[in-house]
Design a protein around this motif. Structure first.
Motif, PDB file in Angstrom:
ATOM      1  N   ALA A 449       0.828  -1.211   0.000  1.00 21.75           N
ATOM      2  CA  ALA A 449       0.000   0.000   0.000  1.00 21.75           C
ATOM      3  C   ALA A 449       0.863   1.262   0.000  1.00 21.75           C
ATOM      4  O   ALA A 449       0.615   2.213  -0.763  1.00 21.75           O
ATOM      5  CB  ALA A 449      -0.928  -0.008   1.212  1.00 21.75           C
ATOM      6  N   HIS A 450       1.895   1.269   0.842  1.00 22.76           N
ATOM      7  CA  HIS A 450       2.754   2.455   0.943  1.00 22.76           C
ATOM      8  C   HIS A 450       3.559   2.666  -0.337  1.00 22.76           C
ATOM      9  O   HIS A 450       3.674   3.795  -0.831  1.00 22.76           O
ATOM     10  CB  HIS A 450       3.695   2.288   2.137  1.00 22.76           C
ATOM     11  N   LYS A 451       4.107   1.590  -0.878  1.00 16.24           N
ATOM     12  CA  LYS A 451       4.941   1.713  -2.071  1.00 16.24           C
ATOM     13  C   LYS A 451       4.120   2.154  -3.286  1.00 16.24           C
ATOM     14  O   LYS A 451       4.609   2.915  -4.125  1.00 16.24           O
ATOM     15  CB  LYS A 451       5.638   0.381  -2.366  1.00 16.24           C
ATOM     16  N   LEU A 452       2.885   1.694  -3.397  1.00 16.97           N
ATOM     17  CA  LEU A 452       2.041   2.118  -4.518  1.00 16.97           C
ATOM     18  C   LEU A 452       1.779   3.623  -4.455  1.00 16.97           C
ATOM     19  O   LEU A 452       1.745   4.293  -5.485  1.00 16.97           O
ATOM     20  CB  LEU A 452       0.725   1.337  -4.511  1.00 16.97           C
ATOM     21  N   GLN A 453       1.593   4.147  -3.237  1.00 15.27           N
ATOM     22  CA  GLN A 453       1.414   5.596  -3.094  1.00 15.27           C
ATOM     23  C   GLN A 453       2.692   6.343  -3.482  1.00 15.27           C
ATOM     24  O   GLN A 453       2.632   7.381  -4.155  1.00 15.27           O
ATOM     25  CB  GLN A 453       1.027   5.929  -1.650  1.00 15.27           C
ATOM     26  N   GLU A 454       3.824   5.812  -3.041  1.00 15.84           N
ATOM     27  CA  GLU A 454       5.105   6.444  -3.391  1.00 15.84           C
ATOM     28  C   GLU A 454       5.322   6.459  -4.898  1.00 15.84           C
ATOM     29  O   GLU A 454       5.787   7.449  -5.468  1.00 15.84           O
ATOM     30  CB  GLU A 454       6.258   5.689  -2.716  1.00 15.84           C
TER      31      GLU A 454
END
Length: 580
Positions: A449-454
């Motif tokens: 989830a975090h990496k997709l936002q980044e």
């Protein structure tokens, strides 16, 4: 049930049976032969026998016993036993116990206590759900609301009674809970507008047995004022921790956006949480830290966080990759040199990494690649806290914290003579081992989830979602490259996927791009490998359970703690794997 059952055998005489009934104050007793129940002798049998002229007190009980009685297997539920006494037999039909009135009464009492406890727990849950969050909604895997608290009810203007049982998208405007159900990826701290309110929300999938069975929606903050207040309080905490003993020169202040916090290290699993707690303790002193772990687990990120959030935060963080510097240059890089030391030396000499890190942290990554002759010089710096430049006679005092990291087994290297034992123990002050991703698979969804936002911000693209079937594949894959490999795979998926929703069909070629060049047979073999992955994981899981049971001498509670699962889950796995 009662295990010490009162019994008589088939040779017992009636008068002896009567004495036993009177002595034990019971109405009937089971009659056994070779440990198997063959009948019961009841007081009414004796009364009926008295009316028979052929009756004798010395008759054996089998002549007058009843062959009508109730039995159940040892695995039968107590809820299904309606009458007493009921006799319990094992798989060989041997009598092993009895459920009499006292046993049933005791069971009912226990169940009543459990019901009272559950009712009390439910009350606390209801109280917590209605007060702990601004709003909370829980949906099942079909997206139907199962829990809806008072705060959420006030926001949407729909009563709890009306909301429960309805699809979430018919109650909550613009909800993305159905998307979370589809993707299995948590959406934390998302902006959401609801009934004219600007909110910050969490949307979290509920996973069970590698399947999304529901989702939770939480309203965390209303508007931006509360967020600004929280940011201000966090900055006050940071200032209090870093400046309580001495003032920081304003020029040395570093914006928090450039720092690595421990909360930036993604994952909430028990193993990574314990690792972060140890690192936080280490950051509060200048003691040498030794970080071990496989390639790609995030050793440098831990090192950065220990520096940025610790007592050396005002100083520099100097990173040296010991494997990337040629052996003939590493000495001058680390220790520097005096002017005129050798042909081509810079006028005025050169400052080495140790001096550069004075007042801060020197991170020696891949320390296992350090040549033995340089190891001796590093040992001298650690012992004397002085750096001797090449060509210099006098040492330069340095005040630094050393963080060393490796993906190798340095203890084994010491035994084989490839690493100095004295240096190893100088470095091995606070050892921190970062667990591989394969033993903390529950951290994969938040990382994704975090990496997709980044990635969305990095490439200035609209955010993409990932299919829950693909996320299940992620959970089954071993990730030999750990978080680094997962990040790289996600970036390839993000960039190369043409749709906003990344599906399972793209996983194999993205993870193994060489598949596109393989012959059909090799492609088939690769596909079969994925099909057999679940079987492989089951074998590894079974072996891990057996190993834990062996370490604990069969103690299932301790084994469950080692495996980081509940005792109930362990019992389910023992049954599934047919482990006695």
């Amino acid at each position: 049930m009662k295990k010490n059952t009162i019994i008589i055998d088939e040779r017992t005489e009636v008068n002896d049976a009567l004495k036993l009934l009177a002595q034990k104050d019971i109405n009937e007793v089971p009659v056994t032969k070779d440990e198997k129940i063959i009948g019961v002798f009841h007081l009414k049998n004796y009364i009926q026998a008295l009316q028979n002229a052929a009756f004798k007190q010395t008759d054996v009980v089998t002549k007058w016993m009843s062959e009508t009685y109730r039995t159940v297997s040892e695995n039968e539920s107590m809820f299904k036993i309606a009458e007493t006494p009921t006799y319990v037999t094992d798989e060989t039909q041997n009598l092993i116990g009895v459920v009499d009135e006292s046993a049933r009464h005791s069971f009912c009492t226990q169940q009543n206590e459990k019901i009272k406890s559950l009712e009390e727990t439910i009350k606390w849950y209801e109280l917590s759900f209605n007060t702990a969050y601004e709003g909370l909604a829980v949906v099942d895997k079909q997206g139907v609301i199962q829990i809806f608290n008072e705060a959420y009810s006030r926001y949407v203007g729909v009563s709890q009674k009306e909301a429960v049982g309805r699809p979430a998208d018919t109650v909550i405007d613009g909800t993305r809970l159905p998307v979370v159900l589809q993707t299995g990826v948590p959406e934390r701290s998302q902006a959401h507008r609801l009934q004219g309110h600007n909110l910050v929300v969490h949307r979290l999938p509920i996973w069970k047995n590698n399947e999304v069975v529901g989702a939770v929606g939480m309203l965390v903050y209303e508007g931006v004022s509360e967020i600004y207040q929280v940011i201000e309080r966090m900055e006050q905490l940071d200032r209090g921790m870093q400046y309580v003993k001495q003032k920081l020169d304003s020029k040395l202040k570093v914006s928090m956006k450039d720092k690595v916090r421990f909360e930036d290290i993604l994952g909430d699993s028990q193993v990574i949480s314990q690792t972060k707690k140890l690192a936080i303790k280490a950051s509060k002193t200048k003691a040498t830290v030794f970080i071990s772990g496989e390639s790609g687990v995030g050793k440098e990120q831990f090192a950065n966080a220990i520096h940025d959030m610790g007592v050396t935060a005002e100083g520099k963080f100097v990173s040296v990759n010991c494997a990337s510097i040629p052996e003939n240059l590493i000495e001058s890089e680390l220790f520097g040199y005096e002017e005129g030391t050798f042909t081509g030396a810079k006028p005025g000499g050169k400052i080495g990494k140790f001096e550069l890190a004075d007042g801060g942290t020197l991170f020696l990554d891949e320390i296992g690649e350090m040549p033995l002759n340089i190891q001796a010089k590093i040992l001298r710096v650690l012992q004397e806290r002085k750096v001797y430049r090449i060509g210099a006679h006098d040492g330069i005092p340095v005040d630094i914290r050393i963080i060393a990291a490796t993906n190798k087994n340095l203890k084994q290297m010491v035994k084989e003579g490839d690493f100095r034992e004295d240096l190893f123990y100088r470095l091995y002050v606070i050892p921190i081992h970062i667990p591989p991703l394969r033993i903390r698979r529950e951290d994969i969804p938040p990382i994704v989830a975090h990496k997709l936002q980044e990635l969305s911000k990095k490439y200035h693209m609209e955010e993409k979602t990932i299919d829950k079937k693909l996320l299940s594949k992620f959970n089954q894959y071993d990730w030999p490259g750990n978080v680094r490999e997962l990040t790289n795979v996600l970036e390839r998926l993000f960039v190369l996927s043409e749709d906003q929703h990344i599906t399972n069909n793209e996983f194999s070629n993205i993870l193994f791009p060489e598949n596109e060049m393989k012959t059909p047979k090799l492609i088939f073999d690769q596909q079969r490998r994925f099909e057999n992955m679940e079987e492989q994981m089951s074998k590894e899981e079974k072996q891990a359970i057996l190993s834990a049971l062996e370490k604990t001498d069969g103690n299932k509670s301790q084994a469950a703690k080692i495996l980081n699962i509940s005792r109930a889950t362990l019992y389910n796995k023992l049954t599934r794997f047919k482990i006695n």
